[in-house]
Design an enzyme around this catalytic site. Structure first.
Site, short mmCIF file in Angstrom:
data_model
loop_
_atom_site.label_atom_id
_atom_site.label_comp_id
_atom_site.label_asym_id
_atom_site.label_seq_id
_atom_site.Cartn_x
_atom_site.Cartn_y
_atom_site.Cartn_z
CG PHE A 200 -43.34 -24.81 -85.20
CD1 PHE A 200 -44.11 -25.03 -85.88
CD2 PHE A 200 -42.59 -25.93 -84.76
CE1 PHE A 200 -44.49 -26.35 -86.59
CE2 PHE A 200 -42.81 -27.09 -85.45
CZ PHE A 200 -43.77 -27.41 -86.24
CD GLU B 152 -46.32 -21.03 -98.37
OE1 GLU B 152 -45.18 -20.21 -98.89
OE2 GLU B 152 -46.10 -22.33 -98.18
CB CYS C 75 -39.40 -22.28 -89.73
SG CYS C 75 -39.56 -23.78 -88.98
CE LYS D 286 -38.79 -24.78 -95.76
NZ LYS D 286 -39.17 -23.46 -96.28
CG HIS E 148 -42.52 -21.79 -94.97
ND1 HIS E 148 -41.35 -21.63 -94.35
CD2 HIS E 148 -43.07 -22.58 -93.83
CE1 HIS E 148 -40.87 -21.92 -93.27
NE2 HIS E 148 -41.86 -22.70 -92.76
CG HIS F 274 -37.93 -26.74 -92.77
ND1 HIS F 274 -37.32 -25.48 -92.80
CD2 HIS F 274 -38.99 -26.55 -92.47
CE1 HIS F 274 -38.17 -24.69 -92.17
NE2 HIS F 274 -39.10 -25.28 -91.89
#
Length: 403
Positions: free
Chosen positions: A390, A305, A162, A326, A294, A331
């Site tokens: 990830f 976050e 990502c 997003k 994010h 995403h």
């Protein structure tokens, strides 16, 4: 070291097929997430996504190109055409030999892979198209951009899940900043909204069945999207000498590894990336006005976050604006950072901060100003764009408004 500016931007995503349409949708807080239209969707537990609709590649590419271009490559070329056209650059001579392409991508030609697995395993065919490998390889989009625009300098693809786009753009920035290249085409793309792509992500049990609601207490998971964002990064004096329009200046970046867990994010890793980007950009906390988060809409990401931002900014966190687009376009995995960079450019250039839509209930663990549901006017001088992937691979970019 050279100053680095953005002189071209292009996109195609669930909100629109170009930059003006995307920024208008962000200003309006429009949602591009809807019911998926794909083969065997009835077999999926997750049936929503930020899918690019009304896209007719046959009208843009000839039959020979269609045999070589997976959907993620098609998206890339559409966005690259818009970005390079806006930049006004033509690549020939020394400019061509020194300019290159760095793109982010995670899944490669997932649609091509899905279709050919079906052909072999479900339909029992023993032969597939001879161009399957060059069509599905992760570097296909970067290679086709290089070929189409005569870019003969450093060209490659970064794959860090990502955060792929942010890692790619950071590398492009460094090449221009360090003087190796006068111009780099950069960004990222993704197209994994096919049966196999969605089914694989279902297995993680982090997907929402109804909406992406980052930072809202009743959020229930992320929503996949697809598309591309492409930019022209150019050395400042080179751009100024030719009278180019400058959209924003890229002033720094940082990359970190959590080195802790393959899927669970780390507050410390995120915080080090955020503070590192500010340190590289030589800005203090009080100068940062906006963070494009994010913001996936999962409890693990959102709480981590927000905690990282609170740790880095201290009391100034109360004065920050932070939003997740997003919630509107989904995403886009390897391409998500590139599409989200558009929100940073809009904040810096137009003074409009994109909202986090779908926000319904305050979460005490996400007690920042996440610009809920409606865009906001604000003078932003410095913006950050976060990407946390990830594998614990983080990349944060810092941008400045150009007067």
């Amino acid at each position: 070291m050279k100053r680095v500016v953005i002189t071209g931007a292009g996109t195609i995503n669930a909100l629109a097929h170009d930059v003006p349409g995307t920024l208008e949708a962000m200003r309006e807080g429009r949602c591009g997430i809807g019911e998926l239209e794909l083969r065997d969707v009835e077999r999926l537990g997750i049936r929503i996504g930020g899918q690019v609709k009304d896209f007719e590649p046959e009208e843009m590419f000839n039959r020979q190109q269609m045999a070589l271009f997976d959907r993620f490559t098609q998206f890339t070329l559409v966005a690259a055409r818009e970005a390079i056209a806006q930049s006004g650059l033509t690549f020939d001579g020394e400019l061509a030999t020194r300019s290159g392409v760095v793109l982010g991508n995670s899944g490669g030609g997932m649609t091509t892979l899905d279709e050919n697995y079906r052909s072999v395993y479900e339909e029992g065919k023993n032969r597939i198209h001879p161009f399957v490998v060059p069509k599905l390889m992760n570097n296909a989009a970067a290679s086709h951009v290089a070929m189409q625009y005569n870019l003969m300098g450093p060209s490659f693809t970064v794959s860090t899940a990502c955060s792929s786009s942010n890692h790619a753009m950071a590398q492009a920035f460094q090449m221009v900043h360090g003087g190796a290249c006068p111009v780099m085409v950069t960004g990222g793309s993704e197209s994994i909204l096919c049966f196999g792509g969605v089914k694989a992500w279902e297995g993680l049990r982090v997907m929402s069945r109804d909406a992406c609601r980052p930072f809202s207490a009743n959020r229930n998971g992320m929503v996949q999207g697809e598309g591309a964002g492409i930019f022209v990064f150019e050395e400042y004096e080179h751009a100024r000498a030719r009278g180019a329009e400058i959209l924003a200046e890229v002033i720094g970046y940082a990359m970190t590894s959590d080195a802790s867990d393959i899927v669970m994010p780390s507050k410390q890793g995120a915080a080090r990336a955020i503070s590192g980007a500010m340190r590289d950009a030589k800005v203090n906390a009080e100068e940062v006005g906006y963070i494009n988060a994010h913001g996936t809409g999962t409890a693990a990401n959102d709480k981590t976050e927000c905690a990282a931002v609170a740790d880095v900014f201290g009391h100034h966190a109360d004065n920050l604006l932070m939003s997740s687009t997003k919630s509107m376009h989904g995403h886009v995995i390897g391409g998500t950072g590139a599409i989200e960079l558009l929100a940073c450019i809009m904040a810096l250039r137009d003074g409009i901060v994109a909202p986090t839509i779908g926000y319904q209930e305050p979460d005490p663990e996400c007690a920042l100003d996440v610009v809920p549901n409606e865009a906001r006017e604000a003078k932003i001088d410095v913006a950050l764009s976060n990407a946390f992937a990830f594998g614990g691979l983080n990349a944060v970019l810092a941008l400045r408004r150009v007067a």
